[in-house]
Design a protein around this motif. Structure first.
Motif, PDB file in Angstrom:
ATOM      1  N   TYR A   6       1.081  -1.113  -0.067  1.00 34.92           N
ATOM      2  CA  TYR A   6       0.007  -0.011  -0.062  1.00 34.92           C
ATOM      3  C   TYR A   6       0.942   1.234  -0.117  1.00 34.92           C
ATOM      4  O   TYR A   6       1.901   1.383   0.686  1.00 34.92           O
ATOM      5  CB  TYR A   6      -0.877  -0.052   1.327  1.00 34.92           C
ATOM      6  CG  TYR A   6      -1.946  -1.059   1.175  1.00 34.92           C
ATOM      7  CD1 TYR A   6      -3.081  -1.318   0.229  1.00 34.92           C
ATOM      8  CD2 TYR A   6      -1.475  -2.543   1.598  1.00 34.92           C
ATOM      9  CE1 TYR A   6      -3.827  -2.145   0.301  1.00 34.92           C
ATOM     10  CE2 TYR A   6      -2.540  -3.299   1.697  1.00 34.92           C
ATOM     11  CZ  TYR A   6      -3.686  -3.466   0.936  1.00 34.92           C
ATOM     12  OH  TYR A   6      -4.555  -4.333   0.722  1.00 34.92           O
ATOM     13  N   ILE A   7       0.616   2.116  -0.879  1.00 36.84           N
ATOM     14  CA  ILE A   7       1.227   3.158  -1.079  1.00 36.84           C
ATOM     15  C   ILE A   7       0.650   4.514  -0.963  1.00 36.84           C
ATOM     16  O   ILE A   7      -0.533   4.594  -1.536  1.00 36.84           O
ATOM     17  CB  ILE A   7       2.203   3.128  -2.352  1.00 36.84           C
ATOM     18  CG1 ILE A   7       3.094   4.500  -2.401  1.00 36.84           C
ATOM     19  CG2 ILE A   7       1.219   3.194  -3.752  1.00 36.84           C
ATOM     20  CD1 ILE A   7       4.245   4.282  -3.480  1.00 36.84           C
ATOM     21  N   CYS A   8       0.799   5.725  -0.326  1.00 39.32           N
ATOM     22  CA  CYS A   8       0.170   6.820  -0.107  1.00 39.32           C
ATOM     23  C   CYS A   8       1.178   7.952  -0.256  1.00 39.32           C
ATOM     24  O   CYS A   8       2.288   8.311   0.238  1.00 39.32           O
ATOM     25  CB  CYS A   8      -0.408   6.889   1.354  1.00 39.32           C
ATOM     26  SG  CYS A   8      -1.159   8.640   1.559  1.00 39.32           S
ATOM     27  N   ARG A   9       0.711   8.848  -1.319  1.00 39.76           N
ATOM     28  CA  ARG A   9       1.554   9.894  -1.920  1.00 39.76           C
ATOM     29  C   ARG A   9       1.353  10.975  -0.576  1.00 39.76           C
ATOM     30  O   ARG A   9       0.335  11.207  -0.381  1.00 39.76           O
ATOM     31  CB  ARG A   9       0.956  10.409  -3.137  1.00 39.76           C
ATOM     32  CG  ARG A   9       1.755  11.432  -3.756  1.00 39.76           C
ATOM     33  CD  ARG A   9       1.294  11.926  -5.252  1.00 39.76           C
ATOM     34  NE  ARG A   9       0.670  11.167  -6.007  1.00 39.76           N
ATOM     35  CZ  ARG A   9       1.675  10.438  -6.883  1.00 39.76           C
ATOM     36  NH1 ARG A   9       2.858  10.870  -7.276  1.00 39.76           N
ATOM     37  NH2 ARG A   9       1.256   9.503  -7.791  1.00 39.76           N
ATOM     38  N   THR A  10       2.846  11.669  -0.405  1.00 36.62           N
ATOM     39  CA  THR A  10       2.711  12.521   0.282  1.00 36.62           C
ATOM     40  C   THR A  10       2.824  13.756  -0.155  1.00 36.62           C
ATOM     41  O   THR A  10       2.826  13.767  -1.623  1.00 36.62           O
ATOM     42  CB  THR A  10       4.220  12.669   1.524  1.00 36.62           C
ATOM     43  OG1 THR A  10       5.243  12.546   0.542  1.00 36.62           O
ATOM     44  CG2 THR A  10       4.133  11.190   2.004  1.00 36.62           C
ATOM     45  N   SER A  11       2.675  15.222   0.426  1.00 40.89           N
ATOM     46  CA  SER A  11       2.562  16.293  -0.412  1.00 40.89           C
ATOM     47  C   SER A  11       3.875  16.648  -1.231  1.00 40.89           C
ATOM     48  O   SER A  11       3.507  17.230  -2.168  1.00 40.89           O
ATOM     49  CB  SER A  11       2.175  17.479   0.816  1.00 40.89           C
ATOM     50  OG  SER A  11       3.542  17.424   1.657  1.00 40.89           O
ATOM     51  N   GLU A  14       3.662  15.162  -4.888  1.00 42.08           N
ATOM     52  CA  GLU A  14       2.785  15.455  -5.896  1.00 42.08           C
ATOM     53  C   GLU A  14       3.688  15.606  -7.239  1.00 42.08           C
ATOM     54  O   GLU A  14       4.799  16.285  -7.125  1.00 42.08           O
ATOM     55  CB  GLU A  14       1.971  16.789  -5.470  1.00 42.08           C
ATOM     56  CG  GLU A  14       1.200  16.659  -4.494  1.00 42.08           C
ATOM     57  CD  GLU A  14       0.042  15.757  -4.602  1.00 42.08           C
ATOM     58  OE1 GLU A  14      -0.601  15.615  -5.877  1.00 42.08           O
ATOM     59  OE2 GLU A  14      -0.489  14.832  -3.719  1.00 42.08           O
ATOM     60  N   LEU A  18       4.931   6.791  -9.399  1.00 42.74           N
ATOM     61  CA  LEU A  18       5.255   5.871  -8.296  1.00 42.74           C
ATOM     62  C   LEU A  18       6.234   5.343  -8.644  1.00 42.74           C
ATOM     63  O   LEU A  18       6.889   5.053  -9.701  1.00 42.74           O
ATOM     64  CB  LEU A  18       3.979   4.803  -8.362  1.00 42.74           C
ATOM     65  CG  LEU A  18       2.464   5.281  -7.954  1.00 42.74           C
ATOM     66  CD1 LEU A  18       1.606   4.182  -8.080  1.00 42.74           C
ATOM     67  CD2 LEU A  18       2.490   6.066  -6.494  1.00 42.74           C
ATOM     68  N   PHE A  53       6.443   9.529  -0.677  1.00 41.79           N
ATOM     69  CA  PHE A  53       5.684   8.502  -0.557  1.00 41.79           C
ATOM     70  C   PHE A  53       5.867   7.877   0.911  1.00 41.79           C
ATOM     71  O   PHE A  53       6.809   7.898   1.610  1.00 41.79           O
ATOM     72  CB  PHE A  53       5.781   7.234  -1.559  1.00 41.79           C
ATOM     73  CG  PHE A  53       5.368   7.859  -2.911  1.00 41.79           C
ATOM     74  CD1 PHE A  53       4.059   7.853  -3.453  1.00 41.79           C
ATOM     75  CD2 PHE A  53       6.560   8.101  -3.770  1.00 41.79           C
ATOM     76  CE1 PHE A  53       3.939   8.562  -4.998  1.00 41.79           C
ATOM     77  CE2 PHE A  53       6.339   8.674  -5.012  1.00 41.79           C
ATOM     78  CZ  PHE A  53       5.284   8.713  -5.623  1.00 41.79           C
ATOM     79  N   ILE A  55       4.783   3.772   2.714  1.00 42.80           N
ATOM     80  CA  ILE A  55       4.097   2.783   2.084  1.00 42.80           C
ATOM     81  C   ILE A  55       3.933   1.723   3.200  1.00 42.80           C
ATOM     82  O   ILE A  55       4.478   2.155   4.489  1.00 42.80           O
ATOM     83  CB  ILE A  55       5.466   1.749   1.190  1.00 42.80           C
ATOM     84  CG1 ILE A  55       6.678   1.653   2.006  1.00 42.80           C
ATOM     85  CG2 ILE A  55       5.537   2.545  -0.020  1.00 42.80           C
ATOM     86  CD1 ILE A  55       7.612   0.844   1.343  1.00 42.80           C
ATOM     87  N   ARG A  91       5.420   2.660   9.554  1.00 46.33           N
ATOM     88  CA  ARG A  91       4.469   3.520   8.677  1.00 46.33           C
ATOM     89  C   ARG A  91       5.179   4.866   8.576  1.00 46.33           C
ATOM     90  O   ARG A  91       5.982   5.190   9.409  1.00 46.33           O
ATOM     91  CB  ARG A  91       3.235   3.639   9.237  1.00 46.33           C
ATOM     92  CG  ARG A  91       2.563   2.208   9.271  1.00 46.33           C
ATOM     93  CD  ARG A  91       2.106   1.667   7.843  1.00 46.33           C
ATOM     94  NE  ARG A  91       1.271   0.399   7.890  1.00 46.33           N
ATOM     95  CZ  ARG A  91       1.884  -0.748   7.704  1.00 46.33           C
ATOM     96  NH1 ARG A  91       3.335  -1.001   7.628  1.00 46.33           N
ATOM     97  NH2 ARG A  91       1.277  -1.957   8.051  1.00 46.33           N
TER      98      ARG A  91
END
Length: 160
Positions: A6-11, A14, A18, A53, A55, A91
């Motif tokens: 699972y990956i979440c883009r941080t500010s 932008e 990926l 990111f 993850i 995390r």
């Protein structure tokens, strides 16, 4: 089965792609510098570089952040704490600690691939302490453990 991360883009990530594999034959994901302004690394200096990111690594796996060979060879830029181990319990945003090992300054720009991430299966182990060191000429761990177990049984059979 291919594990899902699972990956979440941080500010600061932008606009960056990926992390990806350079080709179907590569096992390392490329990590790009997610910096807002260029960073000048003088000889011997280190810099904490955001990747853009966060993850989530699944249980049973770990990640290792390692140097990018081309960047290390050509510019002397390495991951200072390589391999940096990422555990499933960790995390938060990814960062890379880069160090300039060359005698020349290096300027890092946004989007430059600066490190790699490799995902490996990983297990936790249980220790079984033995009384003496077994020589390394054995062909397998099983053979070593069987020899040790037989010795313990023979010692027990002899009595006190």
């Amino acid at each position: 089965m291919v594990p899902t991360l699972y990956i979440c883009r941080t500010s600061d990530g932008e606009g960056l792609p990926l992390p990806s594999y350079e080709s179907k034959d590569h096992i390392a994901l490329t990590l790009q510098a997610a910096i807002s302004a260029p960073i000048r690394l003088k000889a011997g200096e280190r810099a904490f570089v955001p990747i853009g990111f966060a993850i989530g690594i699944p249980n049973g796996y770990c990640g290792q952040i390692v140097s990018l060979p081309k960047l290390a060879r050509r510019e002397g830029i390495v991951v200072s704490d390589a391999p940096h181990i990422l555990h499933p319990a960790e995390r938060g945003p990814l960062f890379v600690l880069l160090r300039n090992t060359s005698t020349d300054d290096f300027v890092l720009h946004r989007g430059v691939v600066c490190a790699q991430l490799v995902i490996f299966p990983a297990v936790q182990v249980a220790w079984h302490e033995i009384e003496r060191h077994v020589e390394a000429h054995k062909t397998s761990t099983d053979e070593i453990l069987l020899d040790e177990a037989e010795e313990e049984e023979n010692t027990d059979a002899l009595g006190p």
